[in-house]
Design a protein around this motif. Sequence first.
Motif, PDB file in Angstrom:
ATOM      1  N   MET A 364      54.593  42.143  -7.010  1.00 22.63           N
ATOM      2  CA  MET A 364      55.037  43.460  -6.541  1.00 22.63           C
ATOM      3  C   MET A 364      56.378  43.301  -5.834  1.00 22.63           C
ATOM      4  O   MET A 364      56.429  43.272  -4.593  1.00 22.63           O
ATOM      5  N   PRO A 365      57.489  43.133  -6.579  1.00 26.98           N
ATOM      6  CA  PRO A 365      58.799  42.905  -5.948  1.00 26.98           C
ATOM      7  C   PRO A 365      59.094  43.944  -4.877  1.00 26.98           C
ATOM      8  O   PRO A 365      58.833  45.144  -5.056  1.00 26.98           O
ATOM      9  N   ALA A 366      59.639  43.480  -3.764  1.00 25.45           N
ATOM     10  CA  ALA A 366      59.791  44.335  -2.585  1.00 25.45           C
ATOM     11  C   ALA A 366      60.621  45.576  -2.877  1.00 25.45           C
ATOM     12  O   ALA A 366      60.240  46.695  -2.508  1.00 25.45           O
ATOM     13  N   THR A 367      61.763  45.403  -3.518  1.00 27.70           N
ATOM     14  CA  THR A 367      62.668  46.539  -3.729  1.00 27.70           C
ATOM     15  C   THR A 367      62.005  47.614  -4.568  1.00 27.70           C
ATOM     16  O   THR A 367      61.978  48.795  -4.199  1.00 27.70           O
ATOM     17  N   ASP A 368      61.450  47.221  -5.712  1.00 28.49           N
ATOM     18  CA  ASP A 368      60.829  48.196  -6.607  1.00 28.49           C
ATOM     19  C   ASP A 368      59.582  48.810  -5.980  1.00 28.49           C
ATOM     20  O   ASP A 368      59.393  50.033  -6.022  1.00 28.49           O
ATOM     21  N   THR A 369      58.745  47.978  -5.377  1.00 26.38           N
ATOM     22  CA  THR A 369      57.487  48.484  -4.817  1.00 26.38           C
ATOM     23  C   THR A 369      57.749  49.447  -3.664  1.00 26.38           C
ATOM     24  O   THR A 369      57.112  50.508  -3.560  1.00 26.38           O
ATOM     25  N   LYS A 370      58.690  49.090  -2.802  1.00 26.88           N
ATOM     26  CA  LYS A 370      58.993  49.978  -1.677  1.00 26.88           C
ATOM     27  C   LYS A 370      59.577  51.297  -2.170  1.00 26.88           C
ATOM     28  O   LYS A 370      59.253  52.369  -1.633  1.00 26.88           O
ATOM     29  N   CYS A 371      60.403  51.242  -3.214  1.00 27.47           N
ATOM     30  CA  CYS A 371      60.957  52.483  -3.776  1.00 27.47           C
ATOM     31  C   CYS A 371      59.852  53.371  -4.323  1.00 27.47           C
ATOM     32  O   CYS A 371      59.883  54.595  -4.139  1.00 27.47           O
ATOM     33  N   ARG A 372      58.885  52.763  -4.991  1.00 24.98           N
ATOM     34  CA  ARG A 372      57.766  53.544  -5.533  1.00 24.98           C
ATOM     35  C   ARG A 372      56.951  54.185  -4.406  1.00 24.98           C
ATOM     36  O   ARG A 372      56.541  55.353  -4.509  1.00 24.98           O
ATOM     37  N   ILE A 373      56.719  53.417  -3.354  1.00 23.71           N
ATOM     38  CA  ILE A 373      55.958  53.960  -2.224  1.00 23.71           C
ATOM     39  C   ILE A 373      56.719  55.099  -1.572  1.00 23.71           C
ATOM     40  O   ILE A 373      56.159  56.174  -1.304  1.00 23.71           O
ATOM     41  N   MET A 374      58.014  54.889  -1.317  1.00 25.94           N
ATOM     42  CA  MET A 374      58.821  55.930  -0.665  1.00 25.94           C
ATOM     43  C   MET A 374      58.938  57.176  -1.539  1.00 25.94           C
ATOM     44  O   MET A 374      58.919  58.302  -1.034  1.00 25.94           O
ATOM     45  N   GLU A 375      59.046  56.976  -2.841  1.00 26.63           N
ATOM     46  CA  GLU A 375      59.137  58.127  -3.745  1.00 26.63           C
ATOM     47  C   GLU A 375      57.871  58.965  -3.682  1.00 26.63           C
ATOM     48  O   GLU A 375      57.927  60.201  -3.610  1.00 26.63           O
ATOM     49  N   LYS A 376      56.721  58.296  -3.686  1.00 29.92           N
ATOM     50  CA  LYS A 376      55.469  59.050  -3.646  1.00 29.92           C
ATOM     51  C   LYS A 376      55.235  59.688  -2.275  1.00 29.92           C
ATOM     52  O   LYS A 376      54.666  60.773  -2.189  1.00 29.92           O
ATOM     53  N   LEU A 377      55.666  59.014  -1.227  1.00 29.98           N
ATOM     54  CA  LEU A 377      55.572  59.635   0.098  1.00 29.98           C
ATOM     55  C   LEU A 377      56.422  60.893   0.158  1.00 29.98           C
ATOM     56  O   LEU A 377      56.024  61.911   0.744  1.00 29.98           O
ATOM     57  N   GLY A 378      57.615  60.823  -0.460  1.00 29.16           N
ATOM     58  CA  GLY A 378      58.507  61.977  -0.451  1.00 29.16           C
ATOM     59  C   GLY A 378      57.967  63.154  -1.239  1.00 29.16           C
ATOM     60  O   GLY A 378      58.267  64.308  -0.926  1.00 29.16           O
TER      61      GLY A 378
END
Length: 686
Positions: A364-378
Amino acid sequence: MTTQKIKAADPLLFKERSTPDLSFITVPDVDNAYALQADPRCDSAALPQGIENLEGKRVIEIPVFETITHYLMSKEGADKRLTLYSFLNDLLRRDRLSGIVGFPVLNRIINKQICNFTDFRYWELDRHEFIADISVTLTLKSKEGPREWKGVLVCYCGFTHQFYLTVEELVKRTDRAEEGYVPLDNHLIQIYKGYQIDQEAEMMWFRYRLREALNDPSKRKARELAAAMGLKVIRLPIYEHKGLNSILFFEAGTLLVGADRIEKDEDGHEIIYKDDHGEPMEIPANTIVINENRVEEEYEDFPIFHECYHFEKHYKAFRLQKLTSSDTRVIRRTKITIDINTKHKDHLFLMENQADRAAHGLWMPATDTKCRIMEKLGKAGTYRHNGELYEAVGSSVAYQLSVPHFRMRARMIQLGFPEAKGILHYIERKRIRPFAFDPESLRAEELTFVITPAKIKNLCKESDEFRAVADSKKYVYAEGHMVFNDPMFVSGTKDSYKLTDFAIANVDVCCLRFVRIYVQKNLGEYVLGRMYMDAEYVERTMFYLKDYMKAPDTSTEFAAKRAYKAAFPLNFKEAVEMLKKQSRTHKGESTNEHIAEYMHMATRTFTDALSNPAMHMKPDFVLALCLYFKLPDWLGLLLFRRAGAMLDEDNPRHAAFMHILRAQSCDGLVAADEYLKSQGLDPLNW
């Protein structure tokens, strides 16, 4: 750890109270006595305090590891020291030493009477090589008499068929950190923070020309990464494996194979399958062996990623120990007794922590995974509390990435979402409702609000204090928690207690908090095992709330704490005065004289500091006050806010202060300074 398959369901929405399951998710057996660390430390080999072995005793085994400095200074490393002296004497013969030190050198020879090696620093170059900066003090003859000169011998070192060392130059000083080199410890292990390991994991995909995997989960194939690194992956039943999931062979070796596994029948009874003896099999170099006795093929990605990181980053460390594989069974070990006053280190533990963090980072690469999490939070809709919000996000991202729920929860915590500690939990193979809490209440990984019925039974047997709490019915078990038995927090009957909507959104104000003890499961492997009630936290909280809990309107801990916070003065000096009146001893209430003596200050200086923001805004000063009053963490943080001294968890010193508030608030100044020292930080100073 046992696993199970569960039915598929839509992972995108989580509006209802039900908890839909996903087809590919492997659920750890929550009745198992152990839990993995979600966010282990990757920059220190220091062992957690209070470790036990599987039998509950304070005797554990740690590896006996050679240090590179000891090797260089030992009889075995005499030829390498000769290389250092030869280089210095060559400079002397060529008349270059005088130019380096800045004065004419009259010595005829450089030997150990003249040259003293005072410090050794190591820096990574690549997988095989590293730089050794060896500080030297030379006592040289000059026209003015003996003169001392200090400098650094820059050496290039590495491992091929054997260890080699060449001296490149003698300089006055070096500054490798400024130049961007990664430091190595004395065992040639990288000193990394967690986020740096995340960066290294992403670089591995890039370095081995699999960069599409950084953004495309379907490309994150562990076997493909291993192949790109020149590694072969084979599956074999490892005999008498002692819990090993995988082994990396740096060099060719022999492995005993044979059936050695435990399965469960339809009724849940364990069946042991074990051959009488193992058959030897030759394993070629650069091979990862996945243990068929423990790991099913569909779940092999994580151990492959784990071994890939060992191969990439820990080759030098294993070679230093003359180890040809990552098989912990062949490592020399010694038994030690754990006590409060002795600090121990386990460098295998450090390497395992790093490899586990990297395996998460590769999967779960940090950059991609964090972007996915932030996108869904948004894009998230309205949820009743953060637990529901983050469970919806976590389960959805887990579905996108095809990862197990417990790995997703751990990764979210690693990436800076502490709310994930309240999501994707399973009790007796069923997912419980997500819950929310004040992040400060669960900052330490060993703290938890979740407990299983099996562990409650064990606690009742082991702890008279907890059994008294359970028997009193003051707290009852509901949905994985021991909750205060009040209609505000719990509804239903004994067989079907449920947390109220308020309780599930505020478990820290109505549920018992537990501390999990670190247990050594295998050499280098420490898991969160036995639990006990955080009694000291409860005791200190009750000490400050006792007057409020006598009143009918504030008879619960929640109501009393809310009333206490409302009554706590906004002015710092007045807040301290309130604490002084409350913290009465057999000598009466606390006085400025008593506190000043405790803090090694003059009474007048302390009194003035209470009204001087330049003084009382110092975090060290406020922490010392918290330790004097033995404040529970929630009250200590409240005092910090009144002082205007805000703590930042990204600041290493502040993070250490938060740990002290949480775990050592009753232990005093000396214990606090010892903890700061163990973290490489200066002692308290105000």
